[in-house]
Design a protein around this motif. Structure first.
Motif, PDB file in Angstrom:
ATOM      1  N   UNK A   1     -37.313  -5.627  -4.401  1.00 38.35           N
ATOM      2  CA  UNK A   1     -36.256  -4.847  -4.598  1.00 38.35           C
ATOM      3  C   UNK A   1     -36.342  -4.482  -6.121  1.00 38.35           C
ATOM      4  N   UNK A   2     -36.044  -3.295  -6.624  1.00 35.33           N
ATOM      5  CA  UNK A   2     -35.746  -3.047  -7.908  1.00 35.33           C
ATOM      6  C   UNK A   2     -34.698  -3.748  -8.469  1.00 35.33           C
ATOM      7  N   UNK A   3     -35.084  -4.179  -9.636  1.00 33.43           N
ATOM      8  CA  UNK A   3     -33.749  -4.856 -10.622  1.00 33.43           C
ATOM      9  C   UNK A   3     -33.364  -3.828 -11.672  1.00 33.43           C
ATOM     10  N   UNK A   4     -32.355  -3.318 -11.564  1.00 32.89           N
ATOM     11  CA  UNK A   4     -31.870  -2.333 -12.518  1.00 32.89           C
ATOM     12  C   UNK A   4     -31.448  -3.058 -14.022  1.00 32.89           C
ATOM     13  N   UNK A   5     -31.223  -2.183 -14.900  1.00 42.17           N
ATOM     14  CA  UNK A   5     -31.134  -2.846 -16.295  1.00 42.17           C
ATOM     15  C   UNK A   5     -29.792  -3.718 -16.190  1.00 42.17           C
ATOM     16  N   UNK A   6     -28.788  -3.192 -15.597  1.00 43.25           N
ATOM     17  CA  UNK A   6     -27.453  -4.097 -15.553  1.00 43.25           C
ATOM     18  C   UNK A   6     -27.858  -5.419 -15.138  1.00 43.25           C
ATOM     19  N   UNK A   7     -28.404  -5.407 -14.122  1.00 49.21           N
ATOM     20  CA  UNK A   7     -28.976  -6.608 -13.451  1.00 49.21           C
ATOM     21  C   UNK A   7     -29.910  -7.260 -14.298  1.00 49.21           C
ATOM     22  N   UNK A   8     -30.852  -7.035 -15.081  1.00 44.90           N
ATOM     23  CA  UNK A   8     -31.693  -7.554 -15.836  1.00 44.90           C
ATOM     24  C   UNK A   8     -31.000  -8.224 -17.106  1.00 44.90           C
ATOM     25  N   UNK A   9     -29.952  -7.487 -17.786  1.00 43.57           N
ATOM     26  CA  UNK A   9     -28.952  -7.865 -18.511  1.00 43.57           C
ATOM     27  C   UNK A   9     -28.187  -9.099 -18.024  1.00 43.57           C
ATOM     28  N   UNK A  10     -27.874  -9.099 -16.839  1.00 45.74           N
ATOM     29  CA  UNK A  10     -26.710 -10.114 -16.283  1.00 45.74           C
ATOM     30  C   UNK A  10     -27.676 -11.408 -16.202  1.00 45.74           C
ATOM     31  N   UNK A  11     -29.035 -11.258 -15.888  1.00 40.27           N
ATOM     32  CA  UNK A  11     -29.956 -12.310 -15.418  1.00 40.27           C
ATOM     33  C   UNK A  11     -30.189 -13.048 -16.784  1.00 40.27           C
ATOM     34  N   UNK A  12     -30.313 -12.156 -17.584  1.00 37.92           N
ATOM     35  CA  UNK A  12     -30.735 -12.887 -18.928  1.00 37.92           C
ATOM     36  C   UNK A  12     -29.686 -13.678 -19.808  1.00 37.92           C
ATOM     37  N   UNK A  13     -28.109 -13.132 -19.485  1.00 42.31           N
ATOM     38  CA  UNK A  13     -27.303 -13.753 -20.149  1.00 42.31           C
ATOM     39  C   UNK A  13     -27.033 -15.087 -19.208  1.00 42.31           C
ATOM     40  N   UNK A  14     -27.174 -14.985 -17.812  1.00 37.41           N
ATOM     41  CA  UNK A  14     -27.053 -16.215 -17.035  1.00 37.41           C
ATOM     42  C   UNK A  14     -27.952 -17.333 -17.240  1.00 37.41           C
ATOM     43  N   UNK A  15     -29.161 -16.805 -17.520  1.00 35.49           N
ATOM     44  CA  UNK A  15     -30.438 -17.737 -17.923  1.00 35.49           C
ATOM     45  C   UNK A  15     -29.963 -18.540 -19.148  1.00 35.49           C
TER      46      UNK A  15
ATOM     47  N   UNK B   1     -27.737  -8.798  -8.906  1.00 38.57           N
ATOM     48  CA  UNK B   1     -29.132  -8.941  -8.253  1.00 38.57           C
ATOM     49  C   UNK B   1     -28.744  -8.400  -6.755  1.00 38.57           C
ATOM     50  N   UNK B   2     -28.111  -8.893  -5.976  1.00 41.43           N
ATOM     51  CA  UNK B   2     -28.004  -8.768  -4.709  1.00 41.43           C
ATOM     52  C   UNK B   2     -27.398  -7.641  -4.145  1.00 41.43           C
ATOM     53  N   UNK B   3     -26.440  -7.078  -5.002  1.00 35.80           N
ATOM     54  CA  UNK B   3     -25.549  -5.690  -4.625  1.00 35.80           C
ATOM     55  C   UNK B   3     -24.744  -6.177  -3.206  1.00 35.80           C
ATOM     56  N   UNK B   4     -25.025  -5.358  -2.245  1.00 34.44           N
ATOM     57  CA  UNK B   4     -24.098  -5.551  -1.069  1.00 34.44           C
ATOM     58  C   UNK B   4     -24.452  -6.694  -0.155  1.00 34.44           C
ATOM     59  N   UNK B   5     -25.584  -7.433  -0.579  1.00 29.28           N
ATOM     60  CA  UNK B   5     -25.645  -8.678   0.037  1.00 29.28           C
ATOM     61  C   UNK B   5     -24.780  -9.550  -0.088  1.00 29.28           C
ATOM     62  N   UNK B   6     -24.010  -9.409  -0.929  1.00 26.29           N
ATOM     63  CA  UNK B   6     -22.914 -10.525  -1.050  1.00 26.29           C
ATOM     64  C   UNK B   6     -21.666 -10.454   0.250  1.00 26.29           C
ATOM     65  N   UNK B   7     -21.835  -9.303   0.917  1.00 29.15           N
ATOM     66  CA  UNK B   7     -21.294  -9.426   2.110  1.00 29.15           C
ATOM     67  C   UNK B   7     -21.649 -10.231   3.168  1.00 29.15           C
ATOM     68  N   UNK B   8     -23.132 -10.539   3.181  1.00 28.54           N
ATOM     69  CA  UNK B   8     -23.709 -11.419   4.127  1.00 28.54           C
ATOM     70  C   UNK B   8     -23.300 -12.725   3.872  1.00 28.54           C
ATOM     71  N   UNK B   9     -22.620 -13.356   4.736  1.00 28.57           N
ATOM     72  CA  UNK B   9     -22.328 -14.726   4.489  1.00 28.57           C
ATOM     73  C   UNK B   9     -23.333 -15.676   4.448  1.00 28.57           C
ATOM     74  N   UNK B  10     -23.443 -16.487   3.229  1.00 28.00           N
ATOM     75  CA  UNK B  10     -24.472 -17.421   3.051  1.00 28.00           C
ATOM     76  C   UNK B  10     -25.749 -16.801   2.074  1.00 28.00           C
TER      77      UNK B  10
END
Ligand code: FAD
Lengths: 380, 305
Positions: A272-286, A334-343
């Motif tokens: 899956x491609x990781x867009x710059x917004x997600x990269x930023x969020x990942x860096x901040x979270x790490x 990172x996961x986008x609409x995967x959040x709708x998938x329980x678990x």
């Protein structure tokens, strides 16, 4: 000042990692999904037993009670490795970290003999009966009443949000033994068997994974006086001391960092491609996980020096809640609409990050303590 | 692991502290021009004479000591490029007498210390150059608490053989993070003092929970940045360096808004010291960004994304 691990700590860590790689191969089922569920708790009986055999369940306990007098740094390594694999000790985490030590500190010889060996062997589950419908953050306002009658206390009242209440063998129960005294003075700790007549346990479905809370209704439950931990009416200081054994509490940052890592790797593996917004969020979270790690280490360093508990523990706890929340944001990005998938990772982490700021002392209470004790801001 | 100063570090910091208490600090910065200061050559000279600018050389394990010295310098609001000397130059085998500035190859526009620098360290994708300006670099009028020069059309040449661009960039991150920590702690400390003294509604404003929580979060953020920066200086790890700078940058946003907010109008006055530290943070954050978005660098260092 230096930030190297000792050879001893490094080899302890790698031994543990080898063991976990064998015992919890791949992505262990319970790792992200079901901490707190009945399945997870049952699993913990098997797993904690294995740890006990290795001497890794209660390494920090004195040798007299089956420990190996491990250093606080080794205990930190153990906590980190287990939390970063989803905490396979399940609820037994609190047995070994503060319930056992509290019994050691305040128990009679009979209580120690009776309660400590099963904890050290890893086959007993405790629950914590603190919160009540009217007593949450303001715990000292608790009203569950225990009245002396011969050799027993007769207990009436109710507890709420009791995790593992449906599967526990014992409860570390806070009750009021003197209704007249100033509110912090009239509290006692009772070690109550969960099969006591008069105790009704009602499950409360929870929204965090499979985590279910329970509500405990106590009607004329008889708890022997011999099961009181510490002096009558001194329960408040007993429990405060018990919770301070942990200081920073569970190394939640390690689990959050693990979830983040799994989610990033998952995205990369699936191409899956990781867009710059997600990269930023990942860096901040790490980064937040890393900051929480160092703030926890500062507390462990103090414990290793035998210094008294300090507000640095509250600072670390605030940082850990922030890390949990930022990891939730990053997983969602990172996961986008995967959040709708329980678990899915993002679904689970969103739920866990909600609990992080509430369970075991709320975020706001930690901030109160940081501002008063660390910054020394004035009281009203 | 040891989170306390050893006796050597204690001695160094005590001596640096004594020097800074005499020759640096907000009063000195006001003398130099306040939010529009000149470069403090006098301070650099004293630091050099006392040997404090060489603490990192030649062993990289001494970079932690260098970071501790830099934190003290920044906390005293020194108008000096000593940070670059302490943490970046030791990675390069060069000999420069006076101040240096550090920029990236694509830099164009204002840069801290450029007008006062004897040399510019220019970080490219895979090489590092040392450029000695052949004509004076013009000053830029800036009111963010640093002496600033205008860097345009960097001249060619000066490539340093074998200088590791990635390592230099990483140490630049550690330096900026450490400078941010010093300035943030300064701003936080005077804000804590202010809200403890200032009374409204018959009580210290620092007793209001809204103010307490706001400052508690600031303090957690700054502490996190501090320990990450020190760890990065000790280990030399590129991923920790990126995390330290990310934490410092994020923390600086909180510090900037909240310390001013809790000062009310007082924070606006030029005579008061708060703005000397907070405005500096804006410059440092822009510099941090010039080495690549800190959070993206952190993600890159950890996962290659
Ligand atoms: C997943 C989970 C597991 C739990 N497991 C257990 C368990 O096993 N045993 C047990 O006894 N309890 C358990 N709890 C309960 C937990 O200890 C309480 O939720 C917690 O103490 C907060 O109490 P409360 O929920 O009544 O919230 P409240 O006290 O009603 O607080 C609600 C909000 O008001 C804020 N607030 C309250 N007082 C102040 C103040 N002085 N200053 C600023 N803000 C304030 C709080 O921070 C919070 O944001 C669990 C909770 C969760 C979420």
């Amino acid at each position: 000042m230096e930030f190297d691990w000792t050879e001893e700590d490094l080899s302890y860590r790698s031994e543990l990692q080898d063991f976990l790689a064998e015992e919890l191969p791949g992505r262990w089922e319970g790792a992200t999904a079901v901490l707190g569920s009945a399945d997870n708790a049952e699993y913990s009986r098997r797993f904690a037993g294995l740890l006990a055999e290795k001497g890794w369940l209660t390494p920090h306990w004195p040798t007299e009670w089956g420990g190996t007098a491990a250093t606080p740094w080794m205990l930190a390594v153990l906590g980190e490795e287990l939390w970063s694999r989803g905490e396979p000790r399940g609820p037994q985490y609190m047995n070994v970290n503060w319930i056992g030590p509290s019994i050691m500190a305040h128990g009679t010889p009979e209580q120690c003999q009776r309660y400590l060996p099963p904890i050290a062997a890893g086959d007993v589950i405790w629950c914590q009966g603190f919160s009540e419908p009217e007593a949450g953050t303001d715990l000292a306002s608790l009203r569950t009443r225990a009245v002396l009658d011969g050799d027993d206390y007769v207990v009436n009242g109710s507890k709420i949000w009791t995790s593992y209440g449906d599967i526990a063998d014992h409860c570390y129960l806070l009750v009021r033994t003197d209704a007249q005294a100033e509110r912090h003075r009239g509290i006692s700790v009772l070690l109550m068997a969960m099969d006591s007549p008069g105790l009704v346990v009602r499950p409360i479905p929870g929204m965090v994974g499979e985590h279910s809370f329970t509500e405990l209704f106590l009607t004329d439950v008889r708890v022997p006086v011999a099961n009181r931990l510490g002096p009558e009416n001194e329960g408040w200081s007993v429990v405060r001391e018990a919770l301070s054994f942990e200081r920073v509490g569970a190394p939640r940052w390690a689990r959050a960092a693990y979830v983040l890592d799994e989610t990033v790797r998952g995205a990369l593996e699936q191409g899956r491609s990781i867009d710059p917004v997600a990269v930023e969020a990942v860096g901040v979270a790490k980064t937040a996980c890393e900051a929480a790690r160092m703030l926890c280490y500062r507390v462990i360093d103090e414990r290793a020096r035998d210094l008294p508990p300090s507000p640095h523990a509250n600072v670390a706890r605030v940082a850990m809640v922030q890390a949990e929340r930022l990891v939730a944001d990053a997983c969602a990005a990172l996961e986008g609409n995967e959040i709708m998938r329980y678990g899915s990772d993002s679904d689970l982490q969103m739920r866990k990050s909600l609990a992080a700021g509430v369970a075991a002392g709320t975020y706001e209470v930690q901030l109160n303590l940081v501002s008063r004790r660390h910054l020394r801001l004035p009281k009203n | 692991m040891d989170f306390t100063l050893d006796s050597h570090q204690e001695a160094v910091l005590e001596a640096v502290g004594t020097l800074l208490s005499r020759h640096s600090g907000p009063a000195r910065l006001h003398d130099l021009g306040g939010d529009e200061p000149g470069y403090d050559h006098d301070l650099d000279k004293r630091l050099a004479e006392a040997g404090f600018l060489d603490v990192a050389e030649p062993l990289s394990t001494c970079r932690l000591d260098a970071a501790l010295v830099l934190e003290a310098l920044s906390g005293s609001l020194a108008s000096s490029a000593a940070g670059w000397r302490l943490l970046v130059l030791p990675t390069l085998d060069v000999d420069v007498e006076g101040p240096v500035a550090v920029v990236t190859e694509s830099h164009s526009g204002p840069a801290r210390f450029a007008a006062d620098a004897d040399a510019l360290v220019v970080i490219g994708d895979d090489r590092v150059r040392l450029v000695r300006p052949d004509r004076p670099i013009p000053r830029v009028r800036s009111r963010l608490g640093w002496p600033v020069g205008e860097v345009t059309g960097l001249s060619e040449g000066g490539a340093l053989d074998g200088a590791p661009a990635a390592a230099v960039r990483s140490w630049a991150r550690v330096a900026v993070a450490t400078e941010m920590v010093g300035a943030m702690q300064f701003a936080l400390d005077i804000t804590v003092r202010h809200v403890s003294d200032r009374r409204q509604f018959d009580r210290a404003i620092g007793s209001f929970q809204a103010v307490q929580h706001g400052l508690a979060e600031c303090s957690v953020a700054v502490d996190g940045a501090r320990w990450l920066a020190l760890e990065a200086a000790f280990t030399g790890s590129a991923s920790t360096a990126a995390a330290a700078l990310t934490q410092a940058s994020e923390a600086s946003k909180l510090i900037f808004r909240r310390t001013h907010q809790y000062h009310g109008a007082m924070g606006f006055t030029r005579e008061y010291d708060l703005h000397l530290a907070t405005l500096r943070l804006l410059a440092l954050r822009s510099e941090a960004e010039s080495f690549g978005r800190p959070a993206a660098a952190c993600a890159h260092e950890h996962w290659g994304i």
